[in-house]
Design an enzyme around this catalytic site. Sequence first.
Site, PDB file in Angstrom:
ATOM      1  NE  ARG A   1      -3.789   0.371   0.906  1.00  0.00           N
ATOM      2  CZ  ARG A   1      -4.902  -0.071   0.013  1.00  0.00           C
ATOM      3  NH1 ARG A   1      -4.946   0.715  -1.169  1.00  0.00           N
ATOM      4  NH2 ARG A   1      -5.684  -1.031   0.470  1.00  0.00           N
TER       5      ARG A   1
ATOM      6  NE  ARG B   1      -2.543  -4.593  -6.526  1.00  0.00           N
ATOM      7  CZ  ARG B   1      -3.351  -4.034  -5.695  1.00  0.00           C
ATOM      8  NH1 ARG B   1      -3.143  -3.003  -5.098  1.00  0.00           N
ATOM      9  NH2 ARG B   1      -4.658  -4.462  -5.552  1.00  0.00           N
TER      10      ARG B   1
ATOM     11  CG  HIS C   1      -2.717   2.843  -7.831  1.00  0.00           C
ATOM     12  ND1 HIS C   1      -2.693   3.479  -6.828  1.00  0.00           N
ATOM     13  CD2 HIS C   1      -3.923   2.119  -8.077  1.00  0.00           C
ATOM     14  CE1 HIS C   1      -4.016   3.474  -6.055  1.00  0.00           C
ATOM     15  NE2 HIS C   1      -4.655   2.733  -6.983  1.00  0.00           N
TER      16      HIS C   1
ATOM     17  CG  ASP D   1     -12.208   5.773  -7.165  1.00  0.00           C
ATOM     18  OD1 ASP D   1     -11.622   5.459  -7.970  1.00  0.00           O
ATOM     19  OD2 ASP D   1     -12.525   4.550  -6.601  1.00  0.00           O
TER      20      ASP D   1
ATOM     21  CD  GLU E   1      -4.762   5.457  -9.230  1.00  0.00           C
ATOM     22  OE1 GLU E   1      -4.739   4.662 -10.243  1.00  0.00           O
ATOM     23  OE2 GLU E   1      -5.161   5.761  -8.379  1.00  0.00           O
TER      24      GLU E   1
HETATM   25  O1  G6P Z   1      -7.086  -0.975  -2.482  1.00  0.00           O
HETATM   26  P1  G6P Z   1      -6.459  -1.296  -3.641  1.00  0.00           P
HETATM   27  O2  G6P Z   1      -6.753  -2.770  -4.458  1.00  0.00           O
HETATM   28  O3  G6P Z   1      -4.982  -1.051  -3.914  1.00  0.00           O
HETATM   29  O4  G6P Z   1      -7.125  -0.096  -4.911  1.00  0.00           O
HETATM   30  C1  G6P Z   1      -7.222   1.024  -4.558  1.00  0.00           C
HETATM   31  C2  G6P Z   1      -7.772   1.988  -5.581  1.00  0.00           C
HETATM   32  O5  G6P Z   1      -7.173   2.057  -6.533  1.00  0.00           O
HETATM   33  C3  G6P Z   1      -7.783   2.666  -7.803  1.00  0.00           C
HETATM   34  O6  G6P Z   1      -7.372   3.860  -7.744  1.00  0.00           O
HETATM   35  C4  G6P Z   1      -9.292   2.711  -7.927  1.00  0.00           C
HETATM   36  O7  G6P Z   1      -9.710   3.754  -8.752  1.00  0.00           O
HETATM   37  C5  G6P Z   1      -9.917   2.509  -6.644  1.00  0.00           C
HETATM   38  O8  G6P Z   1     -11.315   2.227  -6.835  1.00  0.00           O
HETATM   39  C6  G6P Z   1      -9.207   1.654  -5.905  1.00  0.00           C
HETATM   40  O9  G6P Z   1      -9.999   1.719  -4.326  1.00  0.00           O
END
Ligand code: G6P
Length: 290
Positions: A73, A96, A162, A207, A265
């Site tokens: 994260r 990832r 991301h 988002d 992103e």
């Molecule tokens: O929690 P993750 O699987 O890493 O995803 C984190 C985020 O990624 C992206 O930005 C999507 O647009 C979000 O909808 C999602 O919650």
Amino acid sequence: MHSESSFHPDDFPDTLQDLPGIRLDAGAVGQAFVAAQGAQVVSWHAADGIERLYLSPSTGGLTRDGRKAMPIRGGVPICFPQFSDRGSMVKHGFARNLPWRLDQRAQASLTMTQRDGDASRQHWPHAFEAQLSVRMEFGALEILFTVVNTDSVAFSFTTALHTYLRVDDIRQIRLLGLEGVAYQDATDGCKVKTQQETALSIPAEVDRVYLNPPGIVRMVEQDRSLLTISQQGFCDTVVWNPGPDRARMLADMPDEDWLHMLCVEAACASAAVTLAPGERWEGSQRLCVG
Ligand SMILES: O=P(O)(O)OC[C@H]1O[C@H](O)[C@H](O)[C@@H](O)[C@@H]1O
């Protein structure tokens, strides 16, 4: 250095928060740390010493003894070959979650590769080569992502760099450069809307997948420009912050840390990239101080 894409701890002698990886120390140019898992850049600062990437203090991620094999994260996760849950694959694709191979490193740069293998074929039947190149320059970090179709049939993918940017207090942050741009609002059934504001603030969950954006946004704090984020080759820009309510549902991030991050992103999310056998695609994102 080794030729297969399984994890070779000897190639990754350094650790950051238990994550094995490579520390790049380019003196006055800057420092960065790239984890073996996902070729994920999880730390970068330029000469001013200010950390620009957010990394959760409670993140998962492959440790040297194989524990915590979950997504990392923070930093710059590579979403490939699927963005988010836009398909039947594991969220954001497998890239990832797997270790990448170190190809070459220098003082201010490195290149890592992921090829198809037993692990990727559990998710996706295709032969491919994905490469990530990271390069620090004075005041800047450049990340180049390349995909080559090494299969005998065409394939399609969605993808993103991301990037989690670290901020002191998201309530003081504004994002410039997206006025008048259409976006899919993932908090509202992906309805397409158009941003009216000149400066985007993040008071709660955001988002959004911005469609065909100009490709350059500026992050400012009370009229002071902190970072310029530009992209090439990617057709979308995603802006994501979980806000306070969704942050509480994320087990790998402290509840209050939505205040300290903003994902900007570079993505191909709204439309897939299709590559014929032998074809190559590349996209890049550049973070520039100021
Ligand atoms: O929690 P993750 O699987 O890493 O995803 C984190 C985020 O990624 C992206 O930005 C999507 O647009 C979000 O909808 C999602 O919650």
